[in-house]
Design a protein around this motif. Structure first.
Motif, PDB file in Angstrom:
ATOM      1  N   ARG A 218      24.091  23.644  10.586  1.00 25.42           N
ATOM      2  CA  ARG A 218      24.514  22.400   9.971  1.00 25.42           C
ATOM      3  C   ARG A 218      25.399  22.724   8.787  1.00 25.42           C
ATOM      4  O   ARG A 218      25.147  23.674   8.043  1.00 25.42           O
ATOM      5  CB  ARG A 218      23.304  21.596   9.502  1.00 25.42           C
TER       6      ARG A 218
ATOM      7  N   LEU B  83      15.321  18.910   7.992  1.00 24.04           N
ATOM      8  CA  LEU B  83      15.126  19.931   9.008  1.00 24.04           C
ATOM      9  C   LEU B  83      13.756  19.709   9.644  1.00 24.04           C
ATOM     10  O   LEU B  83      12.763  19.495   8.941  1.00 24.04           O
ATOM     11  CB  LEU B  83      15.174  21.326   8.400  1.00 24.04           C
TER      12      LEU B  83
ATOM     13  N   ALA C  84      22.052  17.844  -1.494  1.00 22.30           N
ATOM     14  CA  ALA C  84      22.355  19.245  -1.226  1.00 22.30           C
ATOM     15  C   ALA C  84      23.309  19.845  -2.251  1.00 22.30           C
ATOM     16  O   ALA C  84      24.251  19.179  -2.726  1.00 22.30           O
ATOM     17  CB  ALA C  84      22.941  19.390   0.179  1.00 22.30           C
TER      18      ALA C  84
ATOM     19  N   THR D 282      22.761  26.789   0.340  1.00 23.20           N
ATOM     20  CA  THR D 282      23.305  27.481   1.505  1.00 23.20           C
ATOM     21  C   THR D 282      22.407  28.669   1.805  1.00 23.20           C
ATOM     22  O   THR D 282      22.210  29.541   0.947  1.00 23.20           O
ATOM     23  CB  THR D 282      24.742  27.957   1.231  1.00 23.20           C
TER      24      THR D 282
ATOM     25  N   THR E 135      17.410  27.965  10.948  1.00 23.75           N
ATOM     26  CA  THR E 135      18.476  26.968  10.809  1.00 23.75           C
ATOM     27  C   THR E 135      19.456  27.495   9.770  1.00 23.75           C
ATOM     28  O   THR E 135      19.063  27.759   8.634  1.00 23.75           O
ATOM     29  CB  THR E 135      17.936  25.615  10.337  1.00 23.75           C
TER      30      THR E 135
ATOM     31  N   LEU F 266      22.220  26.783   7.310  1.00 22.43           N
ATOM     32  CA  LEU F 266      22.755  25.638   6.580  1.00 22.43           C
ATOM     33  C   LEU F 266      23.830  26.108   5.610  1.00 22.43           C
ATOM     34  O   LEU F 266      23.612  27.028   4.832  1.00 22.43           O
ATOM     35  CB  LEU F 266      21.647  24.925   5.815  1.00 22.43           C
TER      36      LEU F 266
END
Lengths: 112, 114
Positions: free
Chosen positions: B11, B21, B81, B86, B109, B111
């Motif tokens: 993502r 998530l 965010a 990250t 995941t 990100l």
């Protein structure tokens, strides 16, 4: 505080050579220690674990580790490296409720 | 047997956006965890849960919220965010049979916050 230290962010060996990845821990209670392996773009897979009893622990893919309380160490070894062993390896300590404190990881590079 | 499944796998978010998530496990495990993995830092615990309806903070909880409404699911939310979020996020699960019990991890995941 409980902690794990992995010496060497990268280790390079030739195929067929001995693999030695170092892990030292700090814990005020009897430690429960784990080695996990991470292949590129994948999750973590358990290699082996130390709970109580035998101090030499055998894991998958020919890896083993020896728990040495006097040295607060849990080093990972494999007698003969294979190309497929190239991955990142993490040593971890259970701090309760199966929560893990990880070392910073060691990337194993295997050359032909 | 799927084990631990994370959604999504990748993502990209803009700074200030929110997202959730999802982690699902089919092993009937009581315990679930969210970790983040950053280069040179290993994995660090964000939040964890020891049962349905319970959550607790880990080592790096700031900027994240979690919920465990169903035993098999553990959600990680990012409220606003930031580029510092990250990372690669891993969900794990385990069960309360002693400290020698291992945790089982999802595939992660990845990100990116821009």
């Amino acid at each position: 505080a409980q902690s794990v230290t992995q010496l060497g962010s990268h280790v390079s060996v030739s195929e067929g050579a001995l693999v030695l990845l170092r892990c030292n821990y700090s814990s005020s209670v009897p430690p429960y220690l784990f080695w996990y392996v991470q292949y590129p773009n994948q999750g973590l897979q358990l290699l082996l674990k130390y709970t109580t009893g035998a101090t030499l622990v055998k894991g998958i893919n020919g890896f083993e580790a020896e728990f040495k309380k006097s040295e607060t160490s849990f080093h990972l070894t494999k007698p003969s490296a294979h190309m497929s062993d190239a991955a990142e390896y993490f040593c971890a300590l259970n701090t309760g409720f199966q929560k893990l404190v990880f070392g910073t990881g060691t990337r194993l590079l295997v050359s032909p | 047997n799927a084990g631990v499944t994370q959604t999504p796998k990748f993502r990209v978010l803009k700074t200030g956006q929110s997202m959730t998530l999802l982690c699902a496990q089919d092993m009937n495990h009581e315990y679930m965890y969210w970790y983040r993995q950053d280069p040179g830092m290993g994995l660090r615990l964000i939040h964890y849960s020891v049962g349905e309806g319970t959550t607790a903070k880990g080592e790096v909880p700031d900027g994240y919220n979690v919920s465990r409404l169903k035993k098999q699911n553990f959600l990680l939310g990012l409220e606003s965010a930031a580029p510092s979020q990250t990372s690669v996020y891993f969900c794990a699960s385990s069960y309360p049979t002693g400290k020698g019990t291992e945790a089982f991890f999802g595939q992660g995941t990845r990100l990116t916050v821009v």
